[in-house]
Design a protein around this motif. Structure first.
Motif, PDB file in Angstrom:
ATOM      1  N   ALA A 373       0.766  -1.299  -0.017  1.00  0.00           N
ATOM      2  CA  ALA A 373       0.038   0.079   0.064  1.00  0.00           C
ATOM      3  C   ALA A 373       0.990   1.290   0.024  1.00  0.00           C
ATOM      4  O   ALA A 373       0.669   2.105  -0.660  1.00  0.00           O
ATOM      5  N   ARG A 374       1.892   1.220   0.760  1.00  0.00           N
ATOM      6  CA  ARG A 374       2.956   2.310   0.779  1.00  0.00           C
ATOM      7  C   ARG A 374       3.594   2.584  -0.598  1.00  0.00           C
ATOM      8  O   ARG A 374       3.874   3.763  -1.015  1.00  0.00           O
ATOM      9  N   GLU A 375       3.969   1.417  -1.174  1.00  0.00           N
ATOM     10  CA  GLU A 375       4.667   1.383  -2.369  1.00  0.00           C
ATOM     11  C   GLU A 375       3.720   2.182  -3.485  1.00  0.00           C
ATOM     12  O   GLU A 375       4.144   2.783  -4.281  1.00  0.00           O
ATOM     13  N   TYR A 376       2.310   1.978  -3.465  1.00  0.00           N
ATOM     14  CA  TYR A 376       1.499   2.544  -4.515  1.00  0.00           C
ATOM     15  C   TYR A 376       0.608   3.535  -4.245  1.00  0.00           C
ATOM     16  O   TYR A 376      -0.013   4.051  -4.720  1.00  0.00           O
ATOM     17  N   ALA A 377       1.051   4.121  -2.946  1.00  0.00           N
ATOM     18  CA  ALA A 377       0.387   5.577  -2.663  1.00  0.00           C
ATOM     19  C   ALA A 377       0.685   6.423  -3.438  1.00  0.00           C
ATOM     20  O   ALA A 377       1.772   6.755  -4.097  1.00  0.00           O
ATOM     21  N   GLY A 378      -0.397   7.363  -3.845  1.00  0.00           N
ATOM     22  CA  GLY A 378      -0.236   8.354  -4.662  1.00  0.00           C
ATOM     23  C   GLY A 378      -0.592   8.025  -6.098  1.00  0.00           C
ATOM     24  O   GLY A 378      -0.621   8.989  -6.924  1.00  0.00           O
ATOM     25  N   LEU A 379      -0.536   6.744  -6.473  1.00  0.00           N
ATOM     26  CA  LEU A 379      -1.031   6.469  -7.881  1.00  0.00           C
ATOM     27  C   LEU A 379      -2.546   6.923  -8.261  1.00  0.00           C
ATOM     28  O   LEU A 379      -3.366   6.427  -7.429  1.00  0.00           O
ATOM     29  N   GLU A 380      -2.471   7.464  -9.170  1.00  0.00           N
ATOM     30  CA  GLU A 380      -3.813   8.129  -9.415  1.00  0.00           C
ATOM     31  C   GLU A 380      -4.205   7.779 -11.080  1.00  0.00           C
ATOM     32  O   GLU A 380      -3.851   8.596 -12.014  1.00  0.00           O
ATOM     33  N   LEU A 381      -4.685   6.734 -11.398  1.00  0.00           N
ATOM     34  CA  LEU A 381      -5.030   6.170 -12.724  1.00  0.00           C
ATOM     35  C   LEU A 381      -6.430   6.632 -13.129  1.00  0.00           C
ATOM     36  O   LEU A 381      -7.290   6.972 -12.198  1.00  0.00           O
ATOM     37  N   VAL A 399      10.772   5.267  -9.592  1.00  0.00           N
ATOM     38  CA  VAL A 399      11.165   6.073  -8.164  1.00  0.00           C
ATOM     39  C   VAL A 399      11.374   5.063  -7.064  1.00  0.00           C
ATOM     40  O   VAL A 399      12.485   4.900  -6.488  1.00  0.00           O
ATOM     41  N   GLN A 400      10.711   3.849  -7.244  1.00  0.00           N
ATOM     42  CA  GLN A 400      10.974   2.838  -6.151  1.00  0.00           C
ATOM     43  C   GLN A 400      12.206   2.112  -6.333  1.00  0.00           C
ATOM     44  O   GLN A 400      13.012   1.793  -5.532  1.00  0.00           O
ATOM     45  N   ILE A 401      12.506   1.622  -7.710  1.00  0.00           N
ATOM     46  CA  ILE A 401      13.686   1.102  -8.145  1.00  0.00           C
ATOM     47  C   ILE A 401      14.929   1.896  -7.672  1.00  0.00           C
ATOM     48  O   ILE A 401      15.859   1.336  -7.167  1.00  0.00           O
ATOM     49  N   ARG A 402      15.003   3.168  -8.093  1.00  0.00           N
ATOM     50  CA  ARG A 402      16.170   4.191  -7.658  1.00  0.00           C
ATOM     51  C   ARG A 402      16.366   4.175  -6.250  1.00  0.00           C
ATOM     52  O   ARG A 402      17.528   4.118  -5.746  1.00  0.00           O
ATOM     53  N   ALA A 403      15.243   4.129  -5.398  1.00  0.00           N
ATOM     54  CA  ALA A 403      15.328   4.306  -3.812  1.00  0.00           C
ATOM     55  C   ALA A 403      15.647   2.938  -3.243  1.00  0.00           C
ATOM     56  O   ALA A 403      16.558   2.859  -2.418  1.00  0.00           O
ATOM     57  N   ALA A 404      15.714   1.844  -4.260  1.00  0.00           N
ATOM     58  CA  ALA A 404      16.057   0.412  -3.776  1.00  0.00           C
ATOM     59  C   ALA A 404      17.585   0.224  -3.571  1.00  0.00           C
ATOM     60  O   ALA A 404      18.090  -0.227  -2.669  1.00  0.00           O
ATOM     61  N   LEU A 405      18.413   1.409  -4.173  1.00  0.00           N
ATOM     62  CA  LEU A 405      19.841   1.622  -4.005  1.00  0.00           C
ATOM     63  C   LEU A 405      20.334   1.753  -2.685  1.00  0.00           C
ATOM     64  O   LEU A 405      21.350   1.379  -2.483  1.00  0.00           O
ATOM     65  N   HIS A 406      19.637   2.313  -2.124  1.00  0.00           N
ATOM     66  CA  HIS A 406      19.648   2.795  -0.588  1.00  0.00           C
ATOM     67  C   HIS A 406      19.041   2.169   0.150  1.00  0.00           C
ATOM     68  O   HIS A 406      19.185   2.465   1.570  1.00  0.00           O
ATOM     69  N   LYS A 407      18.560   0.901   0.121  1.00  0.00           N
ATOM     70  CA  LYS A 407      17.837   0.219   0.875  1.00  0.00           C
ATOM     71  C   LYS A 407      18.330  -1.256   1.087  1.00  0.00           C
ATOM     72  O   LYS A 407      18.985  -1.834  -0.077  1.00  0.00           O
ATOM     73  N   PRO A 408      18.072  -2.160   2.018  1.00  0.00           N
ATOM     74  CA  PRO A 408      18.592  -3.616   2.074  1.00  0.00           C
ATOM     75  C   PRO A 408      17.923  -4.182   0.825  1.00  0.00           C
ATOM     76  O   PRO A 408      16.579  -3.897   0.378  1.00  0.00           O
ATOM     77  N   ALA A 409      18.543  -5.183   0.367  1.00  0.00           N
ATOM     78  CA  ALA A 409      18.008  -6.054  -0.788  1.00  0.00           C
ATOM     79  C   ALA A 409      16.867  -7.000  -0.044  1.00  0.00           C
ATOM     80  O   ALA A 409      16.868  -7.214   1.080  1.00  0.00           O
ATOM     81  N   LYS A 410      15.914  -6.878  -1.043  1.00  0.00           N
ATOM     82  CA  LYS A 410      14.567  -7.796  -0.526  1.00  0.00           C
ATOM     83  C   LYS A 410      14.399  -9.131  -1.742  1.00  0.00           C
ATOM     84  O   LYS A 410      13.870  -8.701  -2.605  1.00  0.00           O
ATOM     85  N   SER A 411      15.074 -10.071  -1.321  1.00  0.00           N
ATOM     86  CA  SER A 411      15.355 -11.083  -2.475  1.00  0.00           C
ATOM     87  C   SER A 411      14.071 -12.007  -2.681  1.00  0.00           C
ATOM     88  O   SER A 411      13.768 -12.537  -3.686  1.00  0.00           O
ATOM     89  N   GLN A 412      13.191 -11.817  -1.867  1.00  0.00           N
ATOM     90  CA  GLN A 412      11.818 -12.560  -1.920  1.00  0.00           C
ATOM     91  C   GLN A 412      10.915 -12.046  -3.063  1.00  0.00           C
ATOM     92  O   GLN A 412      10.153 -12.616  -3.527  1.00  0.00           O
ATOM     93  N   ASP A 413      11.390 -10.730  -3.542  1.00  0.00           N
ATOM     94  CA  ASP A 413      10.556 -10.170  -4.379  1.00  0.00           C
ATOM     95  C   ASP A 413      11.185 -10.399  -5.778  1.00  0.00           C
ATOM     96  O   ASP A 413      10.579 -10.077  -6.757  1.00  0.00           O
ATOM     97  N   ILE A 414      12.189 -11.385  -5.895  1.00  0.00           N
ATOM     98  CA  ILE A 414      12.738 -11.446  -7.184  1.00  0.00           C
ATOM     99  C   ILE A 414      11.627 -12.271  -8.164  1.00  0.00           C
ATOM    100  O   ILE A 414      11.534 -11.848  -9.087  1.00  0.00           O
ATOM    101  N   TYR A 415      10.893 -13.095  -7.728  1.00  0.00           N
ATOM    102  CA  TYR A 415      10.239 -14.188  -8.758  1.00  0.00           C
ATOM    103  C   TYR A 415       8.781 -14.460  -8.387  1.00  0.00           C
ATOM    104  O   TYR A 415       8.331 -15.193  -7.859  1.00  0.00           O
ATOM    105  N   PRO A 416       8.025 -13.264  -8.808  1.00  0.00           N
ATOM    106  CA  PRO A 416       6.506 -13.791  -8.836  1.00  0.00           C
ATOM    107  C   PRO A 416       6.295 -14.654  -9.896  1.00  0.00           C
ATOM    108  O   PRO A 416       6.627 -14.355 -11.111  1.00  0.00           O
ATOM    109  N   GLY A 417       5.666 -15.687  -9.757  1.00  0.00           N
ATOM    110  CA  GLY A 417       5.320 -16.694 -10.538  1.00  0.00           C
ATOM    111  C   GLY A 417       4.454 -17.800 -10.244  1.00  0.00           C
ATOM    112  O   GLY A 417       3.777 -17.739  -9.328  1.00  0.00           O
TER     113      GLY A 417
END
Length: 624
Positions: A373-381, A399-417
């Motif tokens: 919910a925080r990741e998609y806050a502000g999205l107005e389609l 914006v989220q991808i660039r911010a990830a450079l300064h955050k710990p890695a979240k490996s569990q997000d690698i592979y939705p399938g």
């Protein structure tokens, strides 16, 4: 099934029947897609939908409204105008002096994540998996591998791709047919040149840790790497970065010298436009299916979470997965602890493997609702203009991808399938929400042999990846070994001898399509996974043999519990609906079924296969 077939001659034909039958993974995908389709098409005005749920549904609605015409073209031309002008649209009015390929492509990458010629991506550090790093390398090409661009046998695929470029130029940008055909050929020829030094497989990659200034110094005579990084990411990067595959950059420099600026500009803007292009389907139902896939592409994690929240069986099924997981781990721990079973492992390596198995975790990848919910806050389609809605999504994602450079890695997000996945860098096996669907695995009426033959063998496959190949480069703390190899020389030599057996065996599985034969090394996990799942099943069965005897049968099918296990395993890989356009995948799936079983003594025993029959060769291969 085709019960007329001799299971000892061709177990794939016996288990899978006619060639149109779907494999378990395809059935699972269809089942999960049906659930998602119901969710997305539910427009009831109740309070169950969260604000982000409503945004996802709006994007799905805008996709369903796609129509080729003036409005779509205007949206695409406006998209191009954000970054300059496209020669094929401007003709003689195009101003070459106002074009800079590095600046243009880096700006497009910054805003929308489209990386036409050179890519800067952010992902886990290959050595320090808890840290995110920036990587410089080649983009994702349409035909994926070098051989698809170079081999004569694949000329038809290049022709199809060229025609696709031409159609997009004609249909979506109103380029005249002759000019569109000529431009499409130029862009394909350029892409062929770009891919000449592309690594053929993942194993060929050799990321080189460096700094932006260090890479800049290497290529400063041709590419301003420092400026490219800054424009792509919006900041100066002082931390370590990786150069993914230097041969690509070296080849790129040579290709740039002989490529006209018009071709570069047309290529960059075509790649931008093609990302935002979708053809409408002929029927409403087909459009719903297409838009579901498109929505999954951009909201994969969130759709998984939506489905998880709405699955009334999730707690019960999650508990059963946990029980299955512990059964598999306990069974494999017994195997690792027995020196007479895996005698190719040296004692020290065996001890490390036991510790690594103990630290291996299972994670049902339902994602955190509040975090999403925080990741998609502000999205107005708006749910009306597909291109404009997709632009807003990509702006937020970048914006989220660039911010990830300064955050710990979240490996569990690698592979939705739809299938389990081994995240080697964190020693975690991820279970997607799609596996919680009822009926492919879960029913009170199903014998447990089906669950073990299907899901347990898939999880077992992923467990195997922990202990060889890339998996053997990480220790039980999920840290890269000092020499990128946790095994000693003797264990490596022993393994390579056994691996050679698989390579030779699978080379003999030849299919009459470009002399294709499956890769034995890649099938080691299948062989070990089915053995582990079967051993775990037999262990489970022995505990309650007296009460389970009748339950481990299916009505009107005269097969033992063990035979049902093997039939279920093979049906993982029945023709998965890829169709004749992908014959290599279809035949690879066939040998994923029969290869491991032909190496398995218990299979031959259960089906009473005579020695040297196709499914019971005298010489068998075994590692795990």
């Amino acid at each position: 099934m085709d019960e007329k077939m001799d299971p000892c001659d061709d177990f794939y034909a016996f288990a899978c029947g006619n060639s149109n039958s779907s494999g378990l993974i395809q059935l699972l995908k269809k089942s999960f897609n049906r659930r998602l389709s119901i969710i997305l098409n539910d427009q009831s005005k109740d309070d169950y939908d969260t604000p982000v749920d409503k945004q996802v549904k709006l994007f799905y609605q805008s996709c369903k409204r796609i129509q080729i015409g003036y409005n779509y073209e205007e949206s695409l031309r406006h998209l191009i105008s954000e970054f300059g002008t496209m020669p094929v649209l401007e003709g003689d009015a195009w101003q070459e002096l106002q074009f800079n390929w590095q600046e243009t492509s880096a700006r497009i990458s910054y805003r929308y994540g489209v990386m036409p010629i050179l890519a800067v991506v952010i992902t886990n550090d290959v050595a320090e998996n808890h840290i995110n790093r920036a990587y410089l390398g080649h983009p994702d090409f349409h035909l994926v591998t070098r051989s698809m661009y170079s081999d004569e046998n694949n000329a038809i695929h290049r022709s199809v791709y060229r025609n696709k470029i031409q159609r997009i130029l004609e249909k979506f940008l109103s380029v005249k047919s002759t000019l569109a055909r000529q431009t499409a050929q130029e862009l394909l020829d350029f892409e062929v040149e770009l891919t000449r030094k592309l690594p053929e497989t993942v194993d060929d990659f050799n990321p080189d840790k460096s700094t932006v200034s260090g890479i800049h110094e290497r290529y400063s005579h041709s590419i301003d790497i420092e400026r490219f990084f800054y424009t792509s990411l919006g900041e100066n990067i002082t931390d370590a970065v990786y150069e993914h595959f230097s041969q690509y950059q070296k080849n790129l420099i040579e290709v740039l010298k002989r490529t006209p600026a018009k071709t570069l500009a047309n290529y960059i803007f075509y790649q931008l436009v093609s990302y935002f292009v979708e053809y409408p389907s002929e029927t409403e139902e087909e459009q719903k299916e297409a838009c579901l896939d498109i929505t999954k592409k951009h909201f994969a994690k969130y759709l998984d979470n939506m489905a998880f929240r709405r699955n009334s069986n999730r707690n019960e099924i999650s508990k059963e997965i946990e029980l299955l997981w512990h059964q598999l781990k306990n069974t494999f721990n017994y195997t690792l602890s027995s020196s007479s079973v895996l005698d190719w492992m040296e004692p020290e390596n065996r001890g490390e493997a036991i510790k690594k198995l103990a630290s291996l975790t299972l994670h049902i990848n339902s994602y955190d609702e509040n975090e999403l919910a925080r990741e998609y806050a502000g999205l107005e389609l708006q749910g009306v203009d597909y291109v404009k809605d997709l632009q807003k999504i990509r702006l937020l994602e970048m914006v989220q991808i660039r911010a990830a450079l300064h955050k710990p890695a979240k490996s569990q997000d690698i592979y939705p399938g739809e299938t389990p996945f081994n995240i080697i860098v964190t020693n975690t096996i991820s279970i997607p929400v799609a596996l919680l669907e009822p009926y492919p695995f879960w029913s009170e009426a199903f014998p447990k042999s089906i669950l073990y033959g299907t899901l347990a063998s898939l999880i077992g496959h992923e467990i195997m990846h922990t202990f060889y190949g890339l998996g053997s480069s990480y220790d039980h703390n999920a840290e890269l070994c000092e020499h990128e190899e946790c095994w000693d020389i003797k264990t490596i030599e022993n393994f390579e001898k056994l691996e050679g057996c698989f390579n030779k065996q699978y080379e003999n599985f030849v299919y009459r399509y470009n002399n294709f034969s499956p890769n034995g090394k890649k099938n080691i996990a299948d062989n070990g996974g089915v053995r582990l799942a079967y051993a775990a099943y037999r262990s489970w069965y022995r505990v309650g043999a007296q009460t389970l005897k009748d339950k481990e049968k299916l009505p009107d099918l005269d097969y033992t519990a063990n035979q049902l296990f093997f039939i279920s395993y093979a049906q993982n890989w029945c023709n998965t609906g890829e169709g004749p356009e992908n014959p290599i995948k279809n035949v690879a799936d066939k040998f994923r079924a029969i290869g491991p079983l032909s190496n398995f003594e218990e299979f031959a025993t259960e089906f009473q296969c005579s020695i040297n029959s196709n499914m019971n060769p005298r010489n068998k291969c075994k590692i795990f």
